[in-house]
Design a protein around this motif. Structure first.
Motif, PDB file in Angstrom:
ATOM      1  N   ARG A 143       9.421 -69.547   2.585  1.00 15.76           N
ATOM      2  CA  ARG A 143       8.731 -68.414   1.958  1.00 15.76           C
ATOM      3  C   ARG A 143       8.267 -68.760   0.539  1.00 15.76           C
ATOM      4  O   ARG A 143       7.154 -68.425   0.139  1.00 15.76           O
ATOM      5  CB  ARG A 143       9.671 -67.210   1.871  1.00 15.76           C
ATOM      6  CG  ARG A 143       9.838 -66.394   3.134  1.00 15.76           C
ATOM      7  CD  ARG A 143      10.610 -65.129   2.787  1.00 15.76           C
ATOM      8  NE  ARG A 143      10.822 -64.284   3.937  1.00 15.76           N
ATOM      9  CZ  ARG A 143      11.993 -64.161   4.566  1.00 15.76           C
ATOM     10  NH1 ARG A 143      13.040 -64.856   4.154  1.00 15.76           N
ATOM     11  NH2 ARG A 143      12.117 -63.354   5.601  1.00 15.76           N
ATOM     12  N   LEU A 171       5.761 -63.243   9.252  1.00 18.16           N
ATOM     13  CA  LEU A 171       6.701 -64.210   8.696  1.00 18.16           C
ATOM     14  C   LEU A 171       6.104 -65.609   8.735  1.00 18.16           C
ATOM     15  O   LEU A 171       6.069 -66.304   7.722  1.00 18.16           O
ATOM     16  CB  LEU A 171       8.013 -64.167   9.486  1.00 18.16           C
ATOM     17  CG  LEU A 171       9.071 -65.222   9.117  1.00 18.16           C
ATOM     18  CD1 LEU A 171       9.476 -65.110   7.655  1.00 18.16           C
ATOM     19  CD2 LEU A 171      10.281 -65.093  10.035  1.00 18.16           C
ATOM     20  N   ASN A 205       7.643 -60.384   8.025  1.00 22.66           N
ATOM     21  CA  ASN A 205       8.422 -60.946   6.929  1.00 22.66           C
ATOM     22  C   ASN A 205       9.585 -60.035   6.529  1.00 22.66           C
ATOM     23  O   ASN A 205      10.671 -60.503   6.189  1.00 22.66           O
ATOM     24  CB  ASN A 205       7.501 -61.192   5.722  1.00 22.66           C
ATOM     25  CG  ASN A 205       8.126 -62.094   4.683  1.00 22.66           C
ATOM     26  OD1 ASN A 205       8.862 -63.005   5.011  1.00 22.66           O
ATOM     27  ND2 ASN A 205       7.840 -61.829   3.424  1.00 22.66           N
ATOM     28  N   ARG A 211       4.696 -70.846   2.546  1.00 24.43           N
ATOM     29  CA  ARG A 211       4.136 -69.522   2.831  1.00 24.43           C
ATOM     30  C   ARG A 211       3.462 -68.937   1.595  1.00 24.43           C
ATOM     31  O   ARG A 211       2.370 -68.348   1.697  1.00 24.43           O
ATOM     32  CB  ARG A 211       5.216 -68.567   3.331  1.00 24.43           C
ATOM     33  CG  ARG A 211       4.650 -67.236   3.832  1.00 24.43           C
ATOM     34  CD  ARG A 211       5.759 -66.298   4.316  1.00 24.43           C
ATOM     35  NE  ARG A 211       5.188 -65.093   4.866  1.00 24.43           N
ATOM     36  CZ  ARG A 211       4.763 -64.048   4.157  1.00 24.43           C
ATOM     37  NH1 ARG A 211       4.860 -64.089   2.817  1.00 24.43           N
ATOM     38  NH2 ARG A 211       4.246 -62.981   4.747  1.00 24.43           N
TER      39      ARG A 211
END
Length: 435
Positions: free
Chosen positions: A240, A312, A197, A244
């Protein structure tokens, strides 16, 4: 008359630096000598020694005959038939392949290995099939095909880009962002799937791309830089903050249960791109670019909700998504895009789109753009009354060099094969000659 128990004539004997027999190669040739003549033994010995030398000195990280994987042997075939200073001809590679097959058949028969490191496919071919006569299989997607794969296949939309609620859900943003990163950067599957990430920065106000350093997870460990463009960074940032973040929040307990096998990071030096923490009870520190895929998969950091993955792209339980799972995702996306293109639209999709195929449009369009830029720049320079360029200037600005570096090709001949897929290459050349 040969004494009973004596070694047959021509049996090769291998010793290490300590002058002791090197195994398992010595035992293999002792056994092979009972069936093969002295001349063939010599050829087979050089073939197996060449593979052993490649695995131990050229491959990064190194391996040996019994630990080599299918990917390692594919790399060796490519090295022998294309990358080494004097690539072998087809006949030589066929003999190399027979030698390698013989060694691994013996290793399985003697119980040293459970199975060959490479599998035979339904068509009878395996990782060692092919050779110097094979050409690059370039599957270049058009822009409309890419949109269909991206929005309909990976994103779950209908072909008119309207939402299909029954198919849109959990991992839509992740899969779409991964596809965007692959097609705009030229990164290989292992390279983008193993990214951490912290390696792919957040979008910047000035819309500049983010530089990604590749080393340990690059093919052959060939270090290079690539770039994540601003629109891709925006897609990644949305992923994200939504999908995520939800996975991270749910995975803390699962990761904590596996903490003994994880690399638990407690110090992140973003300036030097180094991670420090505890791995198997010992304090360790690693340069991020030098971290192999296996270490990246188990890297976690303590956050507000406990342990959080550093990957990531994450899947169930906060784990980094593996190669086989990504292939399943893209196969399903390709099948859906092809099926719906026939039902709703006039875009003809290829029979199958592999993840690796996303490197091909990147390479072809990059070559086209750079070639056009070079022609335009040369025209403008001559219009200003500038002198003719010297040979070294043309070489320094050659459009092949940039894609070769971005794609991680060790041999420029690999990049040159994309030239034939520039549909208007003849027009570009004609324009350059005229101007």
């Amino acid at each position: 008359m040969t004494r009973p128990g004596a070694l047959p004539e021509g049996t090769p004997f291998f010793v290490g630096d300590d002058m002791r027999p090197r195994e398992p190669i010595t035992s293999y040739f002792f056994d092979l000598a009972n069936y093969v003549g002295a001349g063939s033994l010599e050829d087979y010995a050089y073939d197996v020694m060449a593979l052993e030398d490649f695995l131990g000195t050229v491959l990064d990280p190194p391996a040996d005959l019994l630990s080599a994987t299918e990917d390692d042997l594919v790399a060796y075939r490519r090295y022998r038939t294309a990358l080494q200073p004097s690539p072998v001809v087809s006949a030589t590679w066929r003999r190399n392949r027979v030698s390698i097959d013989g060694f691994y058949d013996w290793a399985v028969d003697t119980g040293l290995m459970e199975e060959r490191p490479y599998r035979v496919r339904r068509n009878g071919r395996d990782a060692l099939s092919g050779g110097p006569v094979q050409d690059l299989d370039v599957r270049r997607l058009t822009h409309r095909q890419w949109v269909l794969l991206h929005r309909v296949g990976l994103g779950g939309d209908l072909p008119d880009v309207s939402p299909a609620p029954s198919l849109r859900g959990g991992d839509r943003l992740r899969n779409m962002a991964a596809g965007e990163l692959a097609v705009t950067s030229g990164m290989r599957l292992r390279e983008f799937s193993c990214s951490l990430n912290i390696e792919v920065a957040a979008p910047r106000p000035d819309r500049q791309p983010a530089t990604v350093e590749l080393q340990a997870i690059a093919k052959y460990g060939f270090a290079r830089q690539t770039a994540a463009q601003h629109p891709v960074l925006r897609s990644l940032d949305l992923y994200r903050r939504t999908e995520r973040a939800a996975v991270v929040a749910r995975s803390g307990r699962a990761l904590w249960a596996r903490r003994a096998e994880l690399f638990i990071v407690d110090s992140v030096d973003t300036a030097r791109m180094r991670l420090s923490g505890y791995l198997h009870g010992r304090r360790r520190s690693f340069a991020v670019a030098a971290m192999p895929a296996a270490l990246r998969r188990i890297a976690v950091i303590e956050g507000a909700r406990g342990l959080e993955p550093m990957a990531l792209f994450v899947g169930r339980g906060g784990r980094m998504i593996g190669k086989s799972r990504w292939e399943q995702i893209f196969t399903a996306a390709s099948d859906r895009a092809r099926r719906l293109s026939a039902e709703f639209g006039d875009v003809v999709m290829p029979r199958q789109v592999r993840i690796h195929d996303l490197r091909h449009p990147f390479a072809v369009y990059m070559l086209k753009i750079l070639t056009l830029q070079l022609v335009r720049a040369e025209k403008e320079r001559l219009a200003r009354g500038g002198p003719q360029a010297y040979l070294f200037e043309h070489i320094a600005r050659a459009p092949l060099l940039v894609p070769q570096r971005l794609l991680g090709h060790r041999d420029p001949r690999s990049t040159m094969k994309y030239l034939r897929y520039l549909e208007d290459l003849s027009a570009i050349v004609a324009q350059a000659a005229e101007e």
